[in-house]
Design a protein around this motif. Structure first.
Motif, PDB file in Angstrom:
ATOM      1  N   CYS A  20       0.836  -1.204   0.000  1.00 26.82           N
ATOM      2  CA  CYS A  20       0.000   0.000   0.000  1.00 26.82           C
ATOM      3  C   CYS A  20       0.876   1.262   0.000  1.00 26.82           C
ATOM      4  O   CYS A  20       1.956   1.265   0.577  1.00 26.82           O
ATOM      5  CB  CYS A  20      -0.870  -0.051   1.252  1.00 26.82           C
ATOM      6  N   TYR A  22       0.250   4.030   1.610  1.00 23.77           N
ATOM      7  CA  TYR A  22       0.005   4.937   2.732  1.00 23.77           C
ATOM      8  C   TYR A  22       0.778   4.585   4.019  1.00 23.77           C
ATOM      9  O   TYR A  22       1.962   4.846   4.072  1.00 23.77           O
ATOM     10  CB  TYR A  22      -1.491   5.074   2.981  1.00 23.77           C
ATOM     11  N   CYS A  23       0.120   4.010   5.007  1.00 20.94           N
ATOM     12  CA  CYS A  23       0.715   4.057   6.355  1.00 20.94           C
ATOM     13  C   CYS A  23       1.813   3.020   6.603  1.00 20.94           C
ATOM     14  O   CYS A  23       2.109   2.175   5.776  1.00 20.94           O
ATOM     15  CB  CYS A  23      -0.373   3.997   7.412  1.00 20.94           C
ATOM     16  N   GLN A  26       2.277  -0.845   6.008  1.00 22.00           N
ATOM     17  CA  GLN A  26       2.706  -1.329   4.690  1.00 22.00           C
ATOM     18  C   GLN A  26       2.075  -2.679   4.364  1.00 22.00           C
ATOM     19  O   GLN A  26       2.758  -3.671   4.029  1.00 22.00           O
ATOM     20  CB  GLN A  26       4.228  -1.364   4.586  1.00 22.00           C
ATOM     21  N   CYS A  27       0.750  -2.688   4.434  1.00 19.65           N
ATOM     22  CA  CYS A  27      -0.007  -3.894   4.134  1.00 19.65           C
ATOM     23  C   CYS A  27       0.395  -4.446   2.776  1.00 19.65           C
ATOM     24  O   CYS A  27       0.557  -3.698   1.808  1.00 19.65           O
ATOM     25  CB  CYS A  27      -1.497  -3.579   4.113  1.00 19.65           C
ATOM     26  N   CYS A  54      -7.461  -1.580   4.689  1.00 24.15           N
ATOM     27  CA  CYS A  54      -8.478  -0.581   5.014  1.00 24.15           C
ATOM     28  C   CYS A  54      -8.944   0.074   3.715  1.00 24.15           C
ATOM     29  O   CYS A  54      -8.387  -0.179   2.635  1.00 24.15           O
ATOM     30  CB  CYS A  54      -7.947   0.441   6.013  1.00 24.15           C
ATOM     31  N   GLY A  57      -6.296   1.771   1.431  1.00 23.60           N
ATOM     32  CA  GLY A  57      -5.496   0.850   0.625  1.00 23.60           C
ATOM     33  C   GLY A  57      -6.296   0.298  -0.546  1.00 23.60           C
ATOM     34  O   GLY A  57      -5.795   0.228  -1.677  1.00 23.60           O
ATOM     35  N   PRO A 191      -6.046  -2.974   9.975  1.00 26.46           N
ATOM     36  CA  PRO A 191      -5.738  -4.405   9.969  1.00 26.46           C
ATOM     37  C   PRO A 191      -4.906  -4.859  11.171  1.00 26.46           C
ATOM     38  O   PRO A 191      -4.847  -6.059  11.449  1.00 26.46           O
ATOM     39  CB  PRO A 191      -4.948  -4.595   8.668  1.00 26.46           C
TER      40      PRO A 191
END
Ligand SMILES: Nc1nc2c(c(=O)[nH]1)N[C@H]1C(S)=C(S)[C@@H](COP(=O)(O)OP(=O)(O)OC[C@H]3O[C@@H](n4cnc5c(=O)[nH]c(N)nc54)[C@H](O)[C@@H]3O)O[C@H]1N2
Ligand SMILES: Nc1nc2c(c(=O)[nH]1)N[C@H]1C(S)=C(S)[C@@H](COP(=O)(O)OP(=O)(O)OC[C@H]3O[C@@H](n4cnc5c(=O)[nH]c(N)nc54)[C@H](O)[C@@H]3O)O[C@H]1N2
Ligand code: SF4
Ligand SMILES: [Mo]
Length: 717
Positions: A20, A22-23, A26-27, A54, A57, A191
């Motif tokens: 991902c 974003y945050c 790092q899914c 989420c 993502g 998550p």
């Protein structure tokens, strides 16, 4: 050092495993071709999120669309004053000229560089090298200073090293008690909530410390709701009770720590009743917290921005670490202290040299040995490297003063910096501003030159997640014509400024240089290659991971003879990274916020996030589905305060501080303290929360006090 082999982007029709944008979680996600674009598919084999994502993502590919992003360079027209399309040659020439002119007129330190914790390791490394080698400026810092810098400073002080979580997130599910301080994980890393739920299902207890009853606090066995800015007193009060009730692990304290007597004496001055008066947390809740935390065989304290974004954030985190040390947690299985780092590469972004005082590998710019090592990798004289520069807010505050030109990459300070109206005015007063971004952010809109760059799914790079796990984020689609990567931008500028060599555009080539620059440093990546990162499920490698086959003493996963070092999922099992191997207690005492409420500004303002928007909103405000879920700013306030001000739910209300005024709809909820209001900071315009915030800085970390300032509320009309 063995070179790593190139990793190919997946062929059309296949799913590319990547991460991902974003945050810091790092899914892992898969990207599959869908028509002209890509769609997100699950990647269940990646351990951290196990396939879950989420909404941010899931909808991230929307920002790849040419409809919302920049696809050609823009330059400010001398004729009209507006931004007009230009060729890359023209745009890069203008930036190089702007920087060269400033340097010639005012010296190298008149050129500033501002980076971001969302940039890959390769970009962060190249940006730091560009500043020090090409511009020769000390004036570089980044938005990570606004993020977890207080936890980083406290971690270094106590443990000798700063790695957000010194253990894998999965350990959280198996511990016995978690005190989660100022983290709204259910909205900021959804998550990850499963680890807390699993822990509770296993019989563990969750204690959440937050002035608001957030979605995360709703999951807690015990919710403590302190007054914003009082976590330091709270942690000291808990330590007092740990001592009073016999939970100190004397053996551990004697064997593995130093400084306990002073820290103990400081905590004993914080009587529970006194702490209740400061924090508003009732003594029985303090006792219940200590009972649960003290009795658990394994226990953790995890902090996020709540306690960290304070002008005393370093001491505050230090006090929570003291609590962990006194009860014998750090360096023990399924136990310890961790910080939940925020941005996509929040961890890696602080290790490789875009921070004002730092060289790659988490080396200190003031350390002669570190300077010599990195200068050798860069092929320059150590003497030529500048010293440490200003921190992020101080740098922004100096714009138009002695810093007259700025290159900005990966941040949107017009929305996200404290005292934002002032920062905006400083940015407008620059002689020259260049911004590299994916979209025309509020800050890019002020630039003399805007450089449109590629983003996550369009380029390969590495990121280091909140666990210190280095990951390969792979290219899955070709970028639209007209955009170039940040590495291309730095190469083009370096070339124009007389450094044709040393700024490769291939991420893997940059990474291989980064490995050499980090070798022997605290954050040692030397043994990590793209090939290793691409192997298996792509679960990554935890740093430190030195080159070679020798095991690192004292780590659980030291490489056996003949096998490459396996990386270090768990730190501190045998010793801490301090000179004597002992963790250091720090004696701290409570103090107030930089700006306490008074008769004129009687209410506390705290700020933070909502689930469906990310940071300054530059990316997520361009996604329809996310805007539908979180359409605009608001102020959360308690029914009693709303009645006093004379506003009902949904009414506009002006929030006024000594620095500015924002007008937003009221959101009335019993889930917040009556003395406190909360605003998210994702929006520009009328509802820009950061026009209100206070730029008071922590003396050690230089973190601004985003989480506390004094305001008054006015019902318009
Ligand atoms: N949806 C979403 N997710 C994100 C981000 C985003 O913008 N949006 N950003 C990412 C980034 S960069 C970061 S840094 C993380 C941040 O993640 P978090 O730290 O979880 O986010 P915040 O909302 O800033 O703050 C967390 C909580 O601190 C509470 N708080 C406020 N003041 C205090 C105080 O004085 N003491 C205590 N104990 N708590 C207080 C707030 O009420 C809030 O619920 O999120 C990451 N994930
Ligand atoms: N009041 C208040 N203010 C806060 C906070 C708070 O809690 N309260 N939190 C603070 C925190 S923790 C943080 S991390 C900051 C974050 O605030 P910002 O630094 O503004 O972060 P973003 O909005 O993520 O900005 C990133 C910018 O870089 C662009 N971008 C994305 N990827 C790339 C890339 O690969 N290359 C380039 N060149 N650009 C890219 C995005 O489009 C966006 O414009 O905000 C801080 N501000
Ligand atoms: S939790 Fe973070 S990394 Fe995971 S999908 Fe959401 S924004 Fe992306
Ligand atoms: Mo952050």
């Amino acid at each position: 050092m063995q070179p790593s082999r190139p990793v190919q982007a997946a062929a059309p029709g296949t799913v590319t495993p990547t991460h991902c944008p974003y945050c810091a979680l790092q899914c892992g996600m898969g990207l599959a071709r869908a028509g002209e674009g890509v769609k997100v598919v699950e990647r269940p084999a990646f351990p951290v999120n196990g396939g879950a994502l989420c909404g941010k993502g899931r909808t991230a590919p929307a920002v790849l669309s040419s409809r919302v992003r920049l696809t050609e360079p823009l330059v400010r027209s001398h004729a009209t004053g507006g931004l007009v399309p230009a060729t890359w040659e023209e745009a890069l020439d203008r930036v190089a000229e702007g920087l060269a002119r400033t340097r010639a007129a005012y010296g190298a330190d008149a050129c500033g560089v501002f980076g971001g914790g969302g940039l890959t390791n390769e970009k962060a490394y190249a940006l730091g090298k560009f500043a020090r080698v090409v511009l020769g400026t000390s004036q570089i810092d980044y938005n990570g200073r606004f993020c977890m810098s207080s936890a980083a400073a406290a971690g270094q002080r106590a443990f000798g090293v700063d790695r957000g979580l010194p253990f894998p997130l999965a350990d959280v599910a198996r511990t016995g008690c978690v005190i989660l301080v100022g983290s709204n994980l259910a909205e900021t890393m959804p998550p990850a909530l499963r680890y807390l739920t699993e822990m509770k299902d296993n019989g563990g207890s969750l204690i959440v410390v937050d002035p608001r009853r957030t979605r995360t606090a709703e999951q807690a066995d015990l919710h403590l709701a302190p007054r914003p800015g009082t976590d330091l007193a709270l942690a000291l009060g808990l330590l007092h009770l740990v001592v009073a009730e016999g939970h100190v692990d004397e053996e551990y304290v004697a064997a593995r720590t130093s400084g306990w007597e002073e820290a103990r004496a400081a905590a004993m001055a914080h009587w529970p009743e006194h702490v209740e008066r400061i924090t508003g947390v009732p003594v029985p809740q303090l006792r219940e917290t200590v009972r649960r935390f003290g009795a658990a065989e394994h226990a953790m304290v995890l902090t996020a921005r709540g306690p960290e974004q304070q002008a005393k954030g370093t001491d505050t985190v230090g006090a929570w670490i003291n609590l962990c040390l006194a009860t014998g947690r750090p360096g023990r299985p399924l136990s310890g202290y961790g910080c939940l780092t925020g941005q996509g590469n929040g961890q890696g972004g602080r290790e490789h040299g875009q921070k004002a005082d730092q060289l790659p590998g988490y080396r200190k710019l003031t350390d002669p040995g570190a300077r010599a090592h990195v200068a050798a990798v860069w092929g320059v004289d150590p003497e030529s490297l500048p010293g440490p520069g200003r921190s992020a807010y101080e740098l922004l505050d100096a714009l138009g003063g002695d810093v007259r030109a700025l290159l900005l990459m990966g941040s949107n300070p017009v929305v996200s910096a404290p005292r934002a109206a002032h920062v905006e005015q400083r940015i407008r007063s620059l002689d020259f501003l260049a911004v590299a971004d994916v979209v025309l952010s509020e800050t890019a809109a002020l630039a003399d030159v805007v450089l449109p760059v590629t983003q996550w799914a369009e380029e390969t790079g590495t990121v280091t997640n909140l666990e210190g796990r280095v990951l390969l984020r792979r290219k899955a689609v070709d970028p639209p014509p007209g955009v170039r990567s940040d590495l291309d931008v730095l190469h083009g500028l370096a070339d124009r400024l007389g450094h044709g060599k040393g700024f490769p555009t291939e991420p893997e080539e940059v990474f291989d240089e980064l490995r050499r620059a980090s070798a022997g440093g605290i954050a040692d990546y030397a043994g990590i290659t793209y090939e290793r990162l691409a192997a298996g499920n792509g679960e990554g490698v935890f740093w430190p991971c030195p080159e070679g086959t020798e095991g690192t003493e004292g780590t659980e996963t030291a490489g056996a003879a003949g096998v490459p070092h396996a990386g270090t999922p768990r730190l501190f099992l045998e010793r801490f990274a301090t000179d004597d191997g002992r963790a250091r207690f720090v004696a701290v005492a409570h103090r107030g916020a930089a700006e306490e409420p008074d008769a004129e500004y009687p209410v506390l303002l705290t700020t933070g996030r909502v689930l469906a928007q990310y940071q300054s909103g530059a990316q997520t405000r361009r996604v329809a589905e996310l805007n539908a879920a979180a359409p605009g700013p608001f102020v959360e306030l308690h029914p009693r305060l709303a009645a006093r001000v004379g506003v009902a739910d949904g009414d506009p209300v002006a929030v006024v501080s000594r620095r500015g005024r924002a007008t937003v709809p009221a959101r009335v909820t019993a889930g917040i303290r009556p003395d406190t209001v909360f605003m998210p900071f994702h929006w520009p315009g009328e509802g820009r929360a950061n026009v209100l915030t206070h730029p008071a800085l922590d003396p050690v970390s230089r973190m601004p006090e985003f989480k506390v300032c004094a305001v008054r509320l006015e019902a318009p009309g």
